[in-house]
Design an enzyme around this catalytic site. Sequence first.
Site: not given
Length: 580
Positions: A11, A132
Amino acid sequence: MKMKIAIVTACPSGVANSIIAAGLLQQASKTLGWEAYIECHSTVIAGHTLSEEEINKADLVILAANGKIDMQRFVGKKVYQSPITACTSDPVGYLKQAAEQATELSSEQATRCDSPATASVSAKKIVAITACPTGVAHTFMAAEALEAEATRQGHQIKVETRGSVGAKNQLTEQEIAAADLVIIAADIDVPLDRFNGKKLYKTSTGLTLKKTAQELSNAFAQAKTFSSSANSATNEKAEEKKGVYKHLMTGVSHMLPVVVAGGLIIALSFVFGIEAFKEEGTLAAALMQIGGGSAFALMIPVLAGYIAFSIADRPGLAPGLIGGMLASSTGAGFLGGIVAGFLAGYSAKFIADKVQLPQSMAALKPILIIPFIASLFTGLVMIYVVGGPMSSIMSGMTSFLNNMGSTNAILLGIVLGAMMCFDLGGPVNKAAYTFGVGLLASQTYAPMAAIMAAGMVPALGMGLATFIAKDKFEAGEREAGKASFVLGLCFISEGAIPFAAKDPMRVIPACMVGGAVTGALSMLFGAKLMAPHGGLFVLLIPNAISPVLLYLVAIAVGTAITGFGYAMLKKSAQAKAVAA
Protein backbone atom coordinates in the site's frame (compact mmCIF):
# COMPACT_ATOMS: atom_id res chain seq x y z
CA MET A 1 -1.46 -32.05 -4.06
CA LYS A 2 -1.18 -28.95 -1.84
CA MET A 3 -1.64 -25.62 -3.66
CA LYS A 4 1.39 -23.30 -3.38
CA ILE A 5 0.87 -19.56 -3.72
CA ALA A 6 3.12 -16.49 -3.70
CA ILE A 7 1.51 -13.36 -2.26
CA VAL A 8 2.67 -9.74 -2.52
CA THR A 9 0.93 -7.04 -0.46
CA ALA A 10 1.67 -3.33 -0.77
CA CYS A 11 0.00 0.00 0.00
CA PRO A 12 1.22 3.59 -0.53
CA SER A 13 2.14 4.18 3.13
CA GLY A 14 3.47 0.68 3.75
CA VAL A 15 1.95 0.66 7.22
CA ALA A 16 -1.51 -0.66 8.05
CA ASN A 17 -3.12 -2.14 4.94
CA SER A 18 -0.05 -3.99 3.70
CA ILE A 19 0.60 -5.71 7.04
CA ILE A 20 -3.08 -6.48 7.75
CA ALA A 21 -3.62 -7.92 4.27
CA ALA A 22 -0.53 -10.12 4.57
CA GLY A 23 -1.73 -11.52 7.88
CA LEU A 24 -5.28 -12.14 6.66
CA LEU A 25 -4.13 -13.89 3.49
CA GLN A 26 -1.64 -16.03 5.38
CA GLN A 27 -4.40 -17.17 7.76
CA ALA A 28 -6.80 -17.76 4.86
CA SER A 29 -4.26 -19.92 3.04
CA LYS A 30 -3.88 -22.07 6.16
CA THR A 31 -7.67 -22.44 6.34
CA LEU A 32 -7.67 -23.70 2.76
CA GLY A 33 -4.70 -25.97 3.36
CA TRP A 34 -2.53 -24.04 0.92
CA GLU A 35 1.16 -23.22 1.35
CA ALA A 36 1.84 -19.48 1.08
CA TYR A 37 5.05 -17.50 0.49
CA ILE A 38 4.40 -13.86 1.44
CA GLU A 39 6.20 -10.66 0.48
CA CYS A 40 4.88 -7.71 2.52
CA HIS A 41 6.03 -4.25 1.46
CA SER A 42 6.23 -2.31 4.73
CA THR A 43 8.02 0.73 6.09
CA VAL A 44 7.76 -0.39 9.73
CA ILE A 45 8.79 -4.06 9.68
CA ALA A 46 11.57 -5.94 7.93
CA GLY A 47 9.97 -7.51 4.89
CA HIS A 48 10.67 -10.84 3.21
CA THR A 49 11.34 -10.72 -0.54
CA LEU A 50 10.14 -13.70 -2.56
CA SER A 51 13.07 -15.82 -3.69
CA GLU A 52 13.39 -17.19 -7.20
CA GLU A 53 12.87 -20.69 -5.78
CA GLU A 54 9.62 -19.68 -4.05
CA ILE A 55 8.31 -18.04 -7.22
CA ASN A 56 9.16 -21.15 -9.25
CA LYS A 57 7.37 -23.39 -6.75
CA ALA A 58 4.23 -21.25 -6.69
CA ASP A 59 1.21 -22.44 -8.69
CA LEU A 60 -0.27 -18.95 -8.42
CA VAL A 61 0.98 -15.41 -7.75
CA ILE A 62 -1.39 -12.96 -6.03
CA LEU A 63 -0.68 -9.23 -6.05
CA ALA A 64 -2.87 -7.38 -3.53
CA ALA A 65 -1.32 -3.99 -4.02
CA ASN A 66 -2.01 -0.31 -4.60
CA GLY A 67 1.15 0.82 -6.34
CA LYS A 68 3.92 -0.36 -8.63
CA ILE A 69 5.27 -3.91 -8.30
CA ASP A 70 8.24 -5.46 -10.13
CA MET A 71 6.43 -7.76 -12.56
CA GLN A 72 9.32 -9.17 -14.61
CA ARG A 73 10.05 -11.87 -12.04
CA PHE A 74 6.53 -13.31 -12.47
CA VAL A 75 6.61 -13.79 -16.28
CA GLY A 76 5.14 -17.16 -17.22
CA LYS A 77 3.32 -17.56 -13.89
CA LYS A 78 -0.44 -17.43 -13.34
CA VAL A 79 -0.99 -13.98 -11.80
CA TYR A 80 -4.01 -12.34 -10.16
CA GLN A 81 -4.00 -8.59 -9.38
CA SER A 82 -6.39 -6.49 -7.28
CA PRO A 83 -6.51 -3.43 -5.01
CA ILE A 84 -5.32 -4.29 -1.52
CA THR A 85 -8.76 -3.54 -0.03
CA ALA A 86 -10.35 -6.32 -2.10
CA CYS A 87 -8.84 -9.05 0.07
CA THR A 88 -9.77 -7.85 3.55
CA SER A 89 -13.52 -8.52 3.81
CA ASP A 90 -13.42 -12.22 2.80
CA PRO A 91 -9.82 -13.46 2.50
CA VAL A 92 -10.81 -17.11 1.89
CA GLY A 93 -13.24 -16.16 -0.86
CA TYR A 94 -10.64 -13.80 -2.28
CA LEU A 95 -8.05 -16.59 -2.58
CA LYS A 96 -10.57 -18.88 -4.29
CA GLN A 97 -11.48 -16.11 -6.72
CA ALA A 98 -7.80 -15.50 -7.42
CA ALA A 99 -7.27 -19.19 -8.20
CA GLU A 100 -10.16 -19.16 -10.66
CA GLN A 101 -9.45 -15.87 -12.42
CA ALA A 102 -5.64 -15.76 -12.56
CA THR A 103 -4.12 -15.53 -16.04
CA GLU A 104 -0.60 -16.21 -17.29
CA LEU A 105 1.58 -13.09 -17.32
CA SER A 106 3.35 -12.53 -20.62
CA SER A 107 6.69 -10.78 -21.06
CA GLU A 108 4.95 -8.00 -22.99
CA GLN A 109 2.46 -7.41 -20.17
CA ALA A 110 5.22 -7.33 -17.58
CA THR A 111 7.29 -4.90 -19.66
CA ARG A 112 4.27 -2.65 -20.11
CA CYS A 113 3.65 -2.61 -16.37
CA ASP A 114 7.30 -1.79 -15.61
CA SER A 115 7.95 0.69 -18.44
CA PRO A 116 8.65 4.37 -17.74
CA ALA A 117 5.53 5.30 -19.72
CA THR A 118 3.40 3.22 -17.42
CA ALA A 119 5.16 4.56 -14.39
CA SER A 120 4.32 8.08 -15.49
CA VAL A 121 0.71 7.12 -16.09
CA SER A 122 0.53 5.65 -12.59
CA ALA A 123 1.24 9.10 -11.18
CA LYS A 124 -1.56 10.84 -13.11
CA LYS A 125 -4.19 12.94 -11.38
CA ILE A 126 -7.72 12.33 -12.61
CA VAL A 127 -10.96 14.19 -11.98
CA ALA A 128 -14.28 12.78 -13.14
CA ILE A 129 -18.01 13.42 -13.18
CA THR A 130 -20.70 10.74 -13.27
CA ALA A 131 -24.38 11.40 -13.98
CA CYS A 132 -27.39 9.37 -15.14
CA PRO A 133 -31.04 10.28 -15.87
CA THR A 134 -32.50 9.15 -12.54
CA GLY A 135 -29.40 10.01 -10.53
CA VAL A 136 -29.75 6.94 -8.33
CA ALA A 137 -27.82 3.81 -9.26
CA HIS A 138 -25.61 4.25 -12.34
CA THR A 139 -24.27 7.59 -11.09
CA PHE A 140 -22.81 6.17 -7.88
CA MET A 141 -21.92 2.69 -9.15
CA ALA A 142 -19.93 4.19 -12.04
CA ALA A 143 -18.15 6.51 -9.59
CA GLU A 144 -17.19 3.59 -7.36
CA ALA A 145 -15.98 1.57 -10.34
CA LEU A 146 -13.79 4.45 -11.56
CA GLU A 147 -12.35 5.02 -8.10
CA ALA A 148 -11.55 1.34 -7.60
CA GLU A 149 -9.93 0.85 -11.02
CA ALA A 150 -7.96 4.11 -10.90
CA THR A 151 -6.69 3.25 -7.42
CA ARG A 152 -5.76 -0.25 -8.59
CA GLN A 153 -3.65 1.28 -11.36
CA GLY A 154 -2.01 3.72 -8.95
CA HIS A 155 -3.76 6.92 -10.07
CA GLN A 156 -5.08 9.71 -7.88
CA ILE A 157 -8.76 10.31 -8.61
CA LYS A 158 -11.67 12.36 -7.38
CA VAL A 159 -15.18 11.77 -8.74
CA GLU A 160 -18.00 14.30 -8.56
CA THR A 161 -21.41 12.59 -8.58
CA ARG A 162 -24.41 14.44 -10.00
CA GLY A 163 -27.21 12.38 -8.51
CA SER A 164 -30.83 12.95 -7.61
CA VAL A 165 -29.78 14.89 -4.49
CA GLY A 166 -27.51 17.24 -6.44
CA ALA A 167 -23.76 17.40 -6.94
CA LYS A 168 -21.72 15.66 -4.25
CA ASN A 169 -17.94 15.51 -3.72
CA GLN A 170 -17.67 18.61 -5.89
CA LEU A 171 -14.45 19.32 -7.76
CA THR A 172 -12.63 22.50 -6.79
CA GLU A 173 -10.90 24.86 -9.21
CA GLN A 174 -7.54 23.82 -7.77
CA GLU A 175 -8.26 20.10 -8.31
CA ILE A 176 -9.35 20.71 -11.89
CA ALA A 177 -6.28 22.85 -12.58
CA ALA A 178 -3.97 20.14 -11.20
CA ALA A 179 -5.67 17.29 -13.09
CA ASP A 180 -3.93 15.54 -15.98
CA LEU A 181 -7.18 14.02 -17.26
CA VAL A 182 -10.92 14.70 -17.02
CA ILE A 183 -13.41 11.85 -17.47
CA ILE A 184 -17.09 12.63 -18.03
CA ALA A 185 -19.16 9.45 -17.58
CA ALA A 186 -22.64 10.85 -18.12
CA ASP A 187 -25.90 9.92 -19.85
CA ILE A 188 -27.28 13.44 -19.48
CA ASP A 189 -25.98 16.90 -20.31
CA VAL A 190 -23.28 18.12 -17.90
CA PRO A 191 -21.85 21.69 -17.96
CA LEU A 192 -18.23 21.52 -19.11
CA ASP A 193 -17.12 25.17 -19.19
CA ARG A 194 -14.87 24.76 -16.16
CA PHE A 195 -12.77 22.15 -18.02
CA ASN A 196 -11.59 24.49 -20.78
CA GLY A 197 -8.07 23.61 -21.84
CA LYS A 198 -8.05 20.23 -20.05
CA LYS A 199 -7.62 16.80 -21.62
CA LEU A 200 -11.18 15.45 -21.55
CA TYR A 201 -12.77 12.09 -22.39
CA LYS A 202 -16.52 11.46 -22.62
CA THR A 203 -18.22 8.11 -22.09
CA SER A 204 -21.40 6.65 -20.61
CA THR A 205 -22.08 5.37 -17.11
CA GLY A 206 -22.97 1.95 -18.55
CA LEU A 207 -19.60 1.47 -20.27
CA THR A 208 -17.79 2.87 -17.26
CA LEU A 209 -19.51 0.38 -15.00
CA LYS A 210 -19.19 -2.70 -17.22
CA LYS A 211 -15.79 -2.07 -18.86
CA THR A 212 -14.02 0.15 -16.35
CA ALA A 213 -10.43 -0.80 -17.16
CA GLN A 214 -11.04 -0.49 -20.91
CA GLU A 215 -12.67 2.94 -20.54
CA LEU A 216 -9.85 4.19 -18.33
CA SER A 217 -7.36 3.04 -20.93
CA ASN A 218 -9.42 4.71 -23.67
CA ALA A 219 -9.48 7.91 -21.64
CA PHE A 220 -5.69 8.13 -21.60
CA ALA A 221 -5.42 7.24 -25.28
CA GLN A 222 -8.33 9.22 -26.74
CA ALA A 223 -8.77 12.29 -24.49
CA LYS A 224 -8.69 15.60 -26.39
CA THR A 225 -8.14 19.14 -25.20
CA PHE A 226 -11.56 20.62 -24.51
CA SER A 227 -12.65 24.08 -25.61
CA SER A 228 -16.25 25.19 -25.11
CA SER A 229 -16.00 27.81 -27.83
CA ALA A 230 -13.74 26.15 -30.37
CA ASN A 231 -14.96 22.59 -30.88
CA SER A 232 -14.46 21.42 -34.44
CA ALA A 233 -17.44 20.75 -36.69
CA THR A 234 -16.41 17.11 -36.86
CA ASN A 235 -16.54 16.74 -33.09
CA GLU A 236 -19.91 18.49 -32.91
CA LYS A 237 -21.39 16.16 -35.53
CA ALA A 238 -20.01 13.09 -33.78
CA GLU A 239 -21.46 14.29 -30.48
CA GLU A 240 -24.83 15.05 -32.06
CA LYS A 241 -25.19 11.51 -33.41
CA LYS A 242 -25.29 10.19 -29.88
CA GLY A 243 -26.68 13.43 -28.39
CA VAL A 244 -30.39 12.92 -29.12
CA TYR A 245 -30.67 10.22 -26.46
CA LYS A 246 -28.66 12.32 -24.00
CA HIS A 247 -30.86 15.38 -24.62
CA LEU A 248 -34.01 13.31 -24.03
CA MET A 249 -32.60 11.80 -20.84
CA THR A 250 -31.65 15.27 -19.56
CA GLY A 251 -35.30 16.29 -19.94
CA VAL A 252 -36.53 13.11 -18.27
CA SER A 253 -34.11 13.47 -15.34
CA HIS A 254 -35.35 16.99 -14.58
CA MET A 255 -38.98 15.97 -15.03
CA LEU A 256 -38.83 12.97 -12.68
CA PRO A 257 -38.84 14.83 -9.33
CA VAL A 258 -41.88 16.81 -10.47
CA VAL A 259 -43.75 13.65 -11.46
CA VAL A 260 -42.78 11.71 -8.32
CA ALA A 261 -43.83 14.55 -6.01
CA GLY A 262 -47.06 15.15 -7.93
CA GLY A 263 -48.00 11.48 -8.10
CA LEU A 264 -47.48 10.88 -4.39
CA ILE A 265 -49.44 14.02 -3.43
CA ILE A 266 -52.32 12.89 -5.67
CA ALA A 267 -52.19 9.49 -3.96
CA LEU A 268 -52.43 11.24 -0.58
CA SER A 269 -55.61 12.98 -1.71
CA PHE A 270 -57.18 9.55 -2.27
CA VAL A 271 -56.74 8.71 1.43
CA PHE A 272 -59.91 10.74 2.04
CA GLY A 273 -61.79 8.86 -0.68
CA ILE A 274 -61.31 8.35 -4.40
CA GLU A 275 -63.56 11.31 -5.27
CA ALA A 276 -63.10 13.38 -2.10
CA PHE A 277 -61.05 15.97 -4.01
CA LYS A 278 -64.19 17.08 -5.88
CA GLU A 279 -65.48 18.76 -2.74
CA GLU A 280 -64.04 22.29 -2.77
CA GLY A 281 -62.33 23.67 0.30
CA THR A 282 -61.27 20.27 1.65
CA LEU A 283 -57.74 19.03 2.28
CA ALA A 284 -58.26 16.40 -0.43
CA ALA A 285 -59.08 19.15 -2.95
CA ALA A 286 -55.97 21.10 -1.91
CA LEU A 287 -53.77 18.02 -2.32
CA MET A 288 -55.22 17.34 -5.76
CA GLN A 289 -54.62 20.95 -6.76
CA ILE A 290 -50.97 20.71 -5.67
CA GLY A 291 -50.30 17.32 -7.26
CA GLY A 292 -52.56 17.25 -10.30
CA GLY A 293 -53.26 20.92 -10.94
CA SER A 294 -49.71 22.18 -10.42
CA ALA A 295 -47.05 19.44 -10.36
CA PHE A 296 -48.47 17.40 -13.25
CA ALA A 297 -49.18 20.62 -15.17
CA LEU A 298 -45.45 21.38 -15.01
CA MET A 299 -44.40 17.91 -16.13
CA ILE A 300 -44.43 18.40 -19.92
CA PRO A 301 -43.06 21.98 -19.87
CA VAL A 302 -40.14 20.85 -17.69
CA LEU A 303 -39.48 17.88 -20.01
CA ALA A 304 -39.45 20.10 -23.10
CA GLY A 305 -37.58 22.92 -21.39
CA TYR A 306 -34.66 20.79 -20.29
CA ILE A 307 -34.42 18.92 -23.58
CA ALA A 308 -33.96 22.35 -25.17
CA PHE A 309 -31.57 23.38 -22.38
CA SER A 310 -29.43 20.31 -23.08
CA ILE A 311 -29.22 21.24 -26.76
CA ALA A 312 -28.79 25.02 -26.64
CA ASP A 313 -27.91 25.76 -23.00
CA ARG A 314 -29.74 28.60 -21.23
CA PRO A 315 -31.04 30.36 -24.40
CA GLY A 316 -33.02 27.19 -25.19
CA LEU A 317 -34.79 26.97 -21.82
CA ALA A 318 -37.48 29.64 -22.34
CA PRO A 319 -38.61 28.46 -25.80
CA GLY A 320 -38.57 24.88 -24.53
CA LEU A 321 -40.78 25.69 -21.54
CA ILE A 322 -43.19 27.64 -23.75
CA GLY A 323 -43.31 24.85 -26.34
CA GLY A 324 -43.92 22.30 -23.58
CA MET A 325 -46.78 24.34 -22.14
CA LEU A 326 -48.33 24.54 -25.61
CA ALA A 327 -47.96 20.76 -25.99
CA SER A 328 -49.79 20.35 -22.69
CA SER A 329 -52.56 22.83 -23.49
CA THR A 330 -53.17 21.47 -27.01
CA GLY A 331 -53.42 17.89 -25.74
CA ALA A 332 -50.24 16.79 -27.55
CA GLY A 333 -49.05 15.17 -24.31
CA PHE A 334 -45.53 14.00 -23.60
CA LEU A 335 -44.91 13.11 -27.26
CA GLY A 336 -45.68 16.70 -28.18
CA GLY A 337 -43.46 17.85 -25.32
CA ILE A 338 -40.54 15.85 -26.71
CA VAL A 339 -41.06 17.36 -30.17
CA ALA A 340 -41.36 20.86 -28.66
CA GLY A 341 -38.12 20.40 -26.73
CA PHE A 342 -36.13 19.40 -29.79
CA LEU A 343 -37.74 22.13 -31.92
CA ALA A 344 -36.93 24.79 -29.35
CA GLY A 345 -33.43 23.50 -28.68
CA TYR A 346 -32.28 23.18 -32.26
CA SER A 347 -33.91 26.44 -33.36
CA ALA A 348 -32.20 28.28 -30.48
CA LYS A 349 -28.89 26.59 -31.31
CA PHE A 350 -29.25 27.49 -35.00
CA ILE A 351 -29.86 31.15 -34.16
CA ALA A 352 -26.95 31.21 -31.71
CA ASP A 353 -24.58 29.72 -34.30
CA LYS A 354 -25.75 31.46 -37.47
CA VAL A 355 -27.00 34.92 -36.50
CA GLN A 356 -24.10 37.35 -36.22
CA LEU A 357 -24.61 40.74 -34.54
CA PRO A 358 -22.39 43.78 -34.04
CA GLN A 359 -20.30 43.65 -30.88
CA SER A 360 -22.40 46.41 -29.34
CA MET A 361 -25.56 44.29 -29.65
CA ALA A 362 -24.06 40.87 -28.80
CA ALA A 363 -25.32 41.03 -25.21
CA LEU A 364 -28.93 41.14 -26.47
CA LYS A 365 -28.58 37.84 -28.31
CA PRO A 366 -29.03 35.33 -25.44
CA ILE A 367 -31.50 37.50 -23.50
CA LEU A 368 -33.76 38.91 -26.22
CA ILE A 369 -33.17 37.69 -29.75
CA ILE A 370 -32.76 33.92 -29.26
CA PRO A 371 -35.66 33.46 -26.78
CA PHE A 372 -37.95 35.68 -28.86
CA ILE A 373 -37.35 34.11 -32.28
CA ALA A 374 -37.04 30.51 -31.02
CA SER A 375 -40.18 30.83 -28.86
CA LEU A 376 -42.14 32.34 -31.76
CA PHE A 377 -41.01 29.63 -34.16
CA THR A 378 -41.61 26.78 -31.71
CA GLY A 379 -45.01 28.14 -30.68
CA LEU A 380 -46.29 28.58 -34.23
CA VAL A 381 -45.09 25.12 -35.27
CA MET A 382 -46.72 23.55 -32.20
CA ILE A 383 -50.05 25.28 -32.82
CA TYR A 384 -50.31 24.98 -36.61
CA VAL A 385 -48.28 21.86 -37.44
CA VAL A 386 -47.49 19.53 -34.54
CA GLY A 387 -50.27 20.12 -31.99
CA GLY A 388 -53.19 18.63 -33.93
CA PRO A 389 -51.58 15.38 -35.12
CA MET A 390 -49.83 14.78 -31.79
CA SER A 391 -53.06 15.41 -29.90
CA SER A 392 -54.83 12.83 -32.07
CA ILE A 393 -52.04 10.30 -31.51
CA MET A 394 -52.11 10.84 -27.73
CA SER A 395 -55.93 10.66 -27.60
CA GLY A 396 -55.91 7.44 -29.60
CA MET A 397 -53.14 5.93 -27.49
CA THR A 398 -54.82 6.91 -24.21
CA SER A 399 -58.19 5.59 -25.38
CA PHE A 400 -56.61 2.32 -26.51
CA LEU A 401 -54.74 1.85 -23.24
CA ASN A 402 -57.77 2.64 -21.10
CA ASN A 403 -60.15 0.41 -23.06
CA MET A 404 -58.00 -2.47 -24.29
CA GLY A 405 -59.00 -6.02 -23.50
CA SER A 406 -57.08 -8.39 -21.30
CA THR A 407 -55.20 -9.96 -24.23
CA ASN A 408 -53.80 -6.65 -25.45
CA ALA A 409 -53.05 -5.60 -21.87
CA ILE A 410 -51.06 -8.79 -21.30
CA LEU A 411 -49.13 -8.31 -24.56
CA LEU A 412 -48.28 -4.73 -23.63
CA GLY A 413 -47.17 -5.88 -20.18
CA ILE A 414 -44.93 -8.55 -21.72
CA VAL A 415 -43.27 -6.04 -24.06
CA LEU A 416 -42.76 -3.37 -21.38
CA GLY A 417 -41.56 -5.94 -18.83
CA ALA A 418 -39.02 -7.45 -21.21
CA MET A 419 -37.77 -4.00 -22.24
CA MET A 420 -37.19 -3.03 -18.60
CA CYS A 421 -34.97 -6.10 -18.11
CA PHE A 422 -33.13 -6.09 -21.44
CA ASP A 423 -30.28 -3.71 -20.65
CA LEU A 424 -30.74 -2.89 -16.94
CA GLY A 425 -30.87 0.88 -17.01
CA GLY A 426 -29.70 1.30 -20.61
CA PRO A 427 -31.48 2.96 -23.56
CA VAL A 428 -34.14 0.24 -24.02
CA ASN A 429 -34.94 0.26 -20.30
CA LYS A 430 -35.15 4.06 -20.31
CA ALA A 431 -37.38 4.07 -23.41
CA ALA A 432 -39.96 1.88 -21.64
CA TYR A 433 -39.65 3.94 -18.47
CA THR A 434 -40.09 7.26 -20.31
CA PHE A 435 -43.20 5.85 -22.03
CA GLY A 436 -44.76 4.97 -18.67
CA VAL A 437 -43.87 8.27 -17.02
CA GLY A 438 -45.24 10.23 -19.97
CA LEU A 439 -48.61 8.50 -19.73
CA LEU A 440 -49.06 9.61 -16.11
CA ALA A 441 -49.92 13.10 -17.38
CA SER A 442 -52.85 11.52 -19.26
CA GLN A 443 -54.08 9.80 -16.06
CA THR A 444 -53.06 6.42 -17.49
CA TYR A 445 -51.47 4.57 -14.57
CA ALA A 446 -51.45 0.86 -15.53
CA PRO A 447 -48.34 0.83 -17.79
CA MET A 448 -46.30 2.60 -15.10
CA ALA A 449 -47.29 -0.09 -12.59
CA ALA A 450 -46.16 -2.85 -14.96
CA ILE A 451 -42.92 -1.02 -15.71
CA MET A 452 -41.91 -0.53 -12.07
CA ALA A 453 -42.87 -4.08 -11.10
CA ALA A 454 -40.84 -5.57 -13.97
CA GLY A 455 -37.92 -3.24 -13.26
CA MET A 456 -37.65 -4.64 -9.74
CA VAL A 457 -37.40 -8.25 -10.93
CA PRO A 458 -33.74 -8.44 -12.16
CA ALA A 459 -32.16 -7.26 -8.91
CA LEU A 460 -34.60 -9.22 -6.73
CA GLY A 461 -34.12 -12.33 -8.88
CA MET A 462 -30.32 -12.23 -8.64
CA GLY A 463 -30.59 -11.84 -4.87
CA LEU A 464 -32.90 -14.85 -4.71
CA ALA A 465 -30.61 -16.93 -6.95
CA THR A 466 -27.60 -16.36 -4.69
CA PHE A 467 -29.71 -17.47 -1.72
CA ILE A 468 -31.19 -20.67 -3.17
CA ALA A 469 -28.02 -21.81 -4.99
CA LYS A 470 -25.30 -20.71 -2.59
CA ASP A 471 -22.87 -23.37 -3.79
CA LYS A 472 -22.85 -21.86 -7.28
CA PHE A 473 -21.72 -18.43 -6.10
CA GLU A 474 -18.53 -17.34 -4.42
CA ALA A 475 -18.67 -15.36 -1.18
CA GLY A 476 -18.33 -11.99 -2.90
CA GLU A 477 -21.20 -12.78 -5.25
CA ARG A 478 -23.40 -13.86 -2.36
CA GLU A 479 -22.75 -10.52 -0.67
CA ALA A 480 -23.53 -8.76 -3.96
CA GLY A 481 -26.76 -10.77 -4.08
CA LYS A 482 -27.85 -9.37 -0.72
CA ALA A 483 -27.18 -5.82 -1.90
CA SER A 484 -28.95 -6.56 -5.18
CA PHE A 485 -32.07 -7.71 -3.34
CA VAL A 486 -32.24 -4.48 -1.34
CA LEU A 487 -31.72 -2.42 -4.51
CA GLY A 488 -34.51 -4.38 -6.17
CA LEU A 489 -36.91 -3.45 -3.38
CA CYS A 490 -36.07 0.19 -4.18
CA PHE A 491 -36.75 -0.29 -7.94
CA ILE A 492 -33.08 -0.07 -8.90
CA SER A 493 -32.55 -2.62 -11.68
CA GLU A 494 -28.83 -1.91 -11.75
CA GLY A 495 -28.29 -4.21 -8.77
CA ALA A 496 -28.21 -7.06 -11.29
CA ILE A 497 -25.44 -5.49 -13.41
CA PRO A 498 -22.49 -7.24 -11.67
CA PHE A 499 -24.12 -10.59 -12.47
CA ALA A 500 -25.06 -9.61 -16.03
CA ALA A 501 -21.53 -8.38 -16.71
CA LYS A 502 -20.06 -11.76 -15.69
CA ASP A 503 -22.66 -14.02 -17.27
CA PRO A 504 -24.85 -12.04 -19.72
CA MET A 505 -26.04 -15.01 -21.82
CA ARG A 506 -27.82 -16.53 -18.82
CA VAL A 507 -28.64 -13.53 -16.63
CA ILE A 508 -30.34 -11.37 -19.29
CA PRO A 509 -32.74 -14.07 -20.61
CA ALA A 510 -33.65 -15.11 -17.05
CA CYS A 511 -34.37 -11.49 -16.15
CA MET A 512 -36.36 -10.81 -19.33
CA VAL A 513 -38.62 -13.84 -18.85
CA GLY A 514 -39.29 -12.94 -15.21
CA GLY A 515 -39.86 -9.28 -16.07
CA ALA A 516 -42.20 -10.12 -18.95
CA VAL A 517 -44.31 -12.37 -16.71
CA THR A 518 -44.46 -9.71 -13.99
CA GLY A 519 -45.45 -7.03 -16.51
CA ALA A 520 -48.15 -9.27 -17.96
CA LEU A 521 -49.58 -10.13 -14.54
CA SER A 522 -49.56 -6.49 -13.45
CA MET A 523 -51.57 -5.50 -16.53
CA LEU A 524 -53.88 -8.51 -16.13
CA PHE A 525 -54.60 -7.57 -12.50
CA GLY A 526 -55.31 -3.97 -13.52
CA ALA A 527 -52.63 -2.61 -11.18
CA LYS A 528 -52.23 1.17 -11.13
CA LEU A 529 -49.27 3.18 -9.86
CA MET A 530 -49.49 6.90 -9.10
CA ALA A 531 -45.75 7.59 -8.72
CA PRO A 532 -42.99 6.50 -11.13
CA HIS A 533 -40.36 5.55 -8.56
CA GLY A 534 -39.77 4.27 -5.04
CA GLY A 535 -40.22 0.52 -5.36
CA LEU A 536 -42.10 -1.20 -2.57
CA PHE A 537 -41.54 1.79 -0.31
CA VAL A 538 -44.32 3.53 -2.25
CA LEU A 539 -46.62 1.17 -0.32
CA LEU A 540 -46.13 3.49 2.65
CA ILE A 541 -48.30 6.02 0.80
CA PRO A 542 -51.95 4.88 0.93
CA ASN A 543 -53.51 4.31 -2.51
CA ALA A 544 -50.23 4.95 -4.35
CA ILE A 545 -50.52 1.35 -5.64
CA SER A 546 -53.69 -0.62 -6.19
CA PRO A 547 -54.51 -3.47 -5.80
CA VAL A 548 -51.60 -3.98 -3.42
CA LEU A 549 -51.75 -7.74 -2.83
CA LEU A 550 -52.07 -8.71 -6.48
CA TYR A 551 -49.29 -6.28 -7.37
CA LEU A 552 -47.01 -7.99 -4.85
CA VAL A 553 -48.01 -11.37 -6.29
CA ALA A 554 -46.94 -10.21 -9.77
CA ILE A 555 -43.54 -9.11 -8.46
CA ALA A 556 -43.06 -12.30 -6.43
CA VAL A 557 -43.88 -14.56 -9.40
CA GLY A 558 -41.45 -12.76 -11.72
CA THR A 559 -38.75 -12.77 -9.05
CA ALA A 560 -39.19 -16.51 -8.51
CA ILE A 561 -38.99 -17.21 -12.25
CA THR A 562 -35.80 -15.17 -12.60
CA GLY A 563 -34.20 -16.45 -9.39
CA PHE A 564 -34.92 -20.15 -9.87
CA GLY A 565 -34.35 -19.87 -13.62
CA TYR A 566 -30.87 -18.42 -13.26
CA ALA A 567 -30.03 -20.84 -10.46
CA MET A 568 -30.77 -23.71 -12.87
CA LEU A 569 -29.14 -22.09 -15.91
CA LYS A 570 -25.88 -21.36 -14.11
CA LYS A 571 -23.46 -24.09 -15.16
CA SER A 572 -22.27 -26.53 -12.54
CA ALA A 573 -18.76 -25.93 -13.87
CA GLN A 574 -19.09 -22.40 -12.56
CA ALA A 575 -19.93 -23.58 -9.06
CA LYS A 576 -17.76 -22.21 -6.32
CA ALA A 577 -17.04 -24.89 -3.77
CA VAL A 578 -17.53 -23.69 -0.23
CA ALA A 579 -14.93 -26.06 1.17
CA ALA A 580 -11.38 -26.25 -0.11
